[in-house]
Design an enzyme around this catalytic site. Structure first.
Site, PDB file in Angstrom:
ATOM      1  N   ASP A 140       0.843  -1.202   0.000  1.00  0.00           N
ATOM      2  CA  ASP A 140       0.000   0.000   0.000  1.00  0.00           C
ATOM      3  C   ASP A 140       0.877   1.250   0.000  1.00  0.00           C
ATOM      4  OD1 ASP A 140      -2.583   1.335   0.255  1.00  0.00           O
ATOM      5  OD2 ASP A 140      -1.910   1.888   2.255  1.00  0.00           O
ATOM      6  N   HIS A 212      -7.183  -0.333 -10.085  1.00  0.00           N
ATOM      7  CA  HIS A 212      -7.131   0.699  -9.047  1.00  0.00           C
ATOM      8  C   HIS A 212      -6.051   1.733  -9.361  1.00  0.00           C
ATOM      9  CE1 HIS A 212      -7.711   2.554  -5.203  1.00  0.00           C
ATOM     10  NE2 HIS A 212      -6.470   2.279  -4.802  1.00  0.00           N
TER      11      HIS A 212
END
Length: 298
Positions: A140, A212
């Protein structure tokens, strides 16, 4: 830009809490200020805090400094059936450290300090998962601006109202990991837009338009809409997900990413990740510079 809240850029911690409050008593501004000042007293030198304020509260505390783009978050409806709810709060604390007990002590201290004027809207604990991965297993924050580039992305520029402050966005996501983990790794990588083991961004025809990465890697008038992400995973036997936190020099940088995720742009393409994760909160706030914060609480 030396006047910003230093904890915004602290990358050395591994345990976190975010607590959001709604003000219940607006009748005495000095009592509000005193409560917040008390909350900001550290219970340990080994924790750090970022405090930020919703539009109404900030303008109550410091009406002379009104950042031009400060606003409440409004529920977003996507063209393809997705949505992002608004749960706008008034007062936000992000508490970070390397000791869960110390972070909890500070969280409790903050809650008790403001209890007479505010109630908890949401409080979520988080952690570093493995080597900075989301619970989906993907790294992330890979797209965060590096080194000195993070400051202009995250902070309001010198000469503007609120200089050294930052527009903050909080959004809690609940993952459907059972559904996501049923997919082959190659399919997961197409959804995210990066390889899973080593977080290498897909390129060319290998990168889907609805990944994404594709939806959040936004440009406007040729300028990359970079933000500074400080998200954290959270989880237990009942619920697992990501608490998304971003700091930006302009909330438009967040707005455009959310619209692209929802499919509210000309191409009408939505982010595949929304088939496996649901946004359940959303709120904007302003993290003032240390100088503006000190003035506001006088």
């Amino acid at each position: 830009m030396s006047n910003y809240q230093k904890a915004i850029f602290n990358e050395t911690t591994n345990t976190f809490n975010v607590t959001e409050f709604t003000i219940t008593d607006w009748s005495n501004v000095q009592v509000l200020k005193g409560s917040i000042k008390k909350a900001l007293e550290k219970t340990s030198n080994d924790i750090d805090i970022v405090v930020s304020f919703g539009k109404k509260l900030w303008e109550t505390l410091n009406p002379a400094i009104k950042p031009a783009q400060l606003k409440d978050f409004a529920t977003l409806q996507g063209k393809n059936g997705y949505s992002m709810p608004a749960t706008q709060a008034d007062l936000y604390f992000r508490i970070i450290g390397n000791d869960t007990a110390l972070v909890l002590d500070q969280t409790i201290h903050i809650q008790e300090a403001v209890a007479k004027v505010a109630e908890v809207a949401i409080s979520e604990n988080g952690f570093i998962y493995k080597d900075h991965r989301d619970l989906t297993g993907f790294v992330d924050g890979s797209a965060n601006p590096k080194e000195e580039k993070k400051y202009p992305a995250a902070l309001i520029a010198d000469g503007e109202i609120g200089a050294g402050g930052s527009y903050v966005f909080h959004q809690k996501w609940i993952h459907n990991l059972a559904k996501f983990n049923e997919l082959p790794q190659a399919v997961q990588e197409k959804i995210i837009g990066r390889t899973k083991p080593d977080s290498i961004e897909l390129e060319g025809d290998d990168m889907p338009k609805d990944s994404h990465v594709s939806r959040t890697d936004a440009k406007h008038d040729g300028v990359a809409m970079k933000i500074w992400r400080r998200s954290f995973p959270y989880g237990n036997a009942k619920e697992r997900g990501l608490f998304f936190i971003s700091y930006a020099c302009d909330p438009f940088r967040v707005d455009i990413q959310l619209d692209r995720m929802l499919g509210n742009t000309e191409d009408g393409v939505s982010d595949q990740i929304m088939n496996y994760s649901e946004a359940v909160t959303g709120g904007y706030s302003f993290a003032p510079s240390v100088e503006d914060l000190t003035t506001a609480l006088q």
